[in-house]
Enzyme design. Sequence first.
Site, short mmCIF file in Angstrom:
data_model
loop_
_atom_site.label_atom_id
_atom_site.label_comp_id
_atom_site.label_asym_id
_atom_site.label_seq_id
_atom_site.Cartn_x
_atom_site.Cartn_y
_atom_site.Cartn_z
N GLU A 25 0.87 -1.17 0.00
CA GLU A 25 0.00 0.00 0.00
C GLU A 25 0.91 1.23 0.00
O GLU A 25 1.39 1.68 1.04
CB GLU A 25 -0.94 -0.04 1.21
CG GLU A 25 -1.87 -1.26 1.15
CD GLU A 25 -2.76 -1.43 2.37
OE1 GLU A 25 -2.76 -0.52 3.25
OE2 GLU A 25 -3.45 -2.46 2.46
N ASN A 71 -1.54 -5.89 10.88
CA ASN A 71 -2.64 -5.05 11.37
C ASN A 71 -3.70 -5.84 12.12
O ASN A 71 -4.79 -5.34 12.37
CB ASN A 71 -3.29 -4.30 10.21
CG ASN A 71 -3.87 -2.97 10.63
OD1 ASN A 71 -3.34 -2.31 11.52
ND2 ASN A 71 -4.94 -2.55 9.98
N ARG A 169 -2.14 0.61 14.97
CA ARG A 169 -2.29 1.93 15.58
C ARG A 169 -2.90 1.88 16.97
O ARG A 169 -2.83 2.87 17.71
CB ARG A 169 -3.15 2.83 14.68
CG ARG A 169 -4.56 2.28 14.41
CD ARG A 169 -5.31 3.08 13.37
NE ARG A 169 -6.56 2.44 13.00
CZ ARG A 169 -6.69 1.57 12.00
NH1 ARG A 169 -5.64 1.23 11.29
NH2 ARG A 169 -7.87 1.03 11.71
N GLU A 179 -7.54 5.61 5.36
CA GLU A 179 -7.72 4.60 4.32
C GLU A 179 -8.14 5.31 3.04
O GLU A 179 -9.23 5.87 2.98
CB GLU A 179 -8.79 3.60 4.74
CG GLU A 179 -8.95 2.42 3.83
CD GLU A 179 -7.98 1.29 4.16
OE1 GLU A 179 -7.36 0.78 3.21
OE2 GLU A 179 -7.87 0.93 5.35
#
Length: 319
Positions: A25, A71, A169, A179
């Site tokens: 990403e 994540n 996070r 996002e």
Amino acid sequence: MTSCSVVPKPPVRRVAIFGGTHGNELSGIFLVKHWQENGAEIQRAGMEVKPFLTNPRAVKKCTRYIDCDLNRVFDPDNLGQTVVEDIPYEVRRAQEINHIFGPKGSDDAYDLIFDLHNTTANMGGTLILENSRDDFTIQMCHYIKNALAPERVPVLLIEHPNLKYATTRSVAKHPVGVEVGPQPQGVVRADILDKMRKIVKHGLDFVHLFNEGKEFPPCTIEVYKIMEKVDYPRNKNDEVIAIIHPKLQDQDWQPLNNGDPLFLTLDGEVIAYKGDCTVYPTFINEAAYYEKKQAFVKTIKMELTAEHIRSSVVDQNTS
């Protein structure tokens, strides 16, 4: 509005900007690498802002992860796992990140983390919240949305009793996901990168204003609360047998009603949505979620309200 109704909040002094939680990403990766070389753009007086590449091995290979999704492993079991030779790379990396920016849930944890992500879905510039009662992040979202108006900035609330994300996070006291899409994996689009960059800029501006003593009166924002993950239709061998219907494709955040088309089989059969209330799908046809058996997530619209806040430093200076 009387001063006694203002809720004092601790100043936000330590901020991190994460890129590369998923190594393919690229918007956040490009931005974080740039800011590591030249961070003037993200610095604000009275606070430390640290750009950080979270999954460098995955970034180097331009892949989502090496062993498992970084994540999803910031839970007590993984963060407390004994480090042995065959421990998954991302679990070891999660423990390192927790050591640097946490410990998660402690007073020593970083105040705020922006975690930068891309999606292949048509979600635009989305903010992701994890706590419906965090006045500070609700106020920040309100500020960012107003700063970028009339451009739409949807807010996704992933607070759910059964869907536990354990995000990177979540180490911070105030976790905020950014996002932005649509963008293919392993690709950088200038428009998508610019949208992400502006969101971060306005977020940092908000923190600076808050730390300087600006009061933020009560506000209400519209959010999309996650309700359920929806899988693709599958056969007895667990293979996908229908794809996202053209009328649903790219319709993130748009209302979905009973009878609307969801999926289309290769034989031409339309599979419709069956539900007694309007929902708002997002992460539609996200490439990374095929392995997670997720065609989209269903959300409902709701409102979050934040109290009138200001930094408690103001009270200390006037006492």
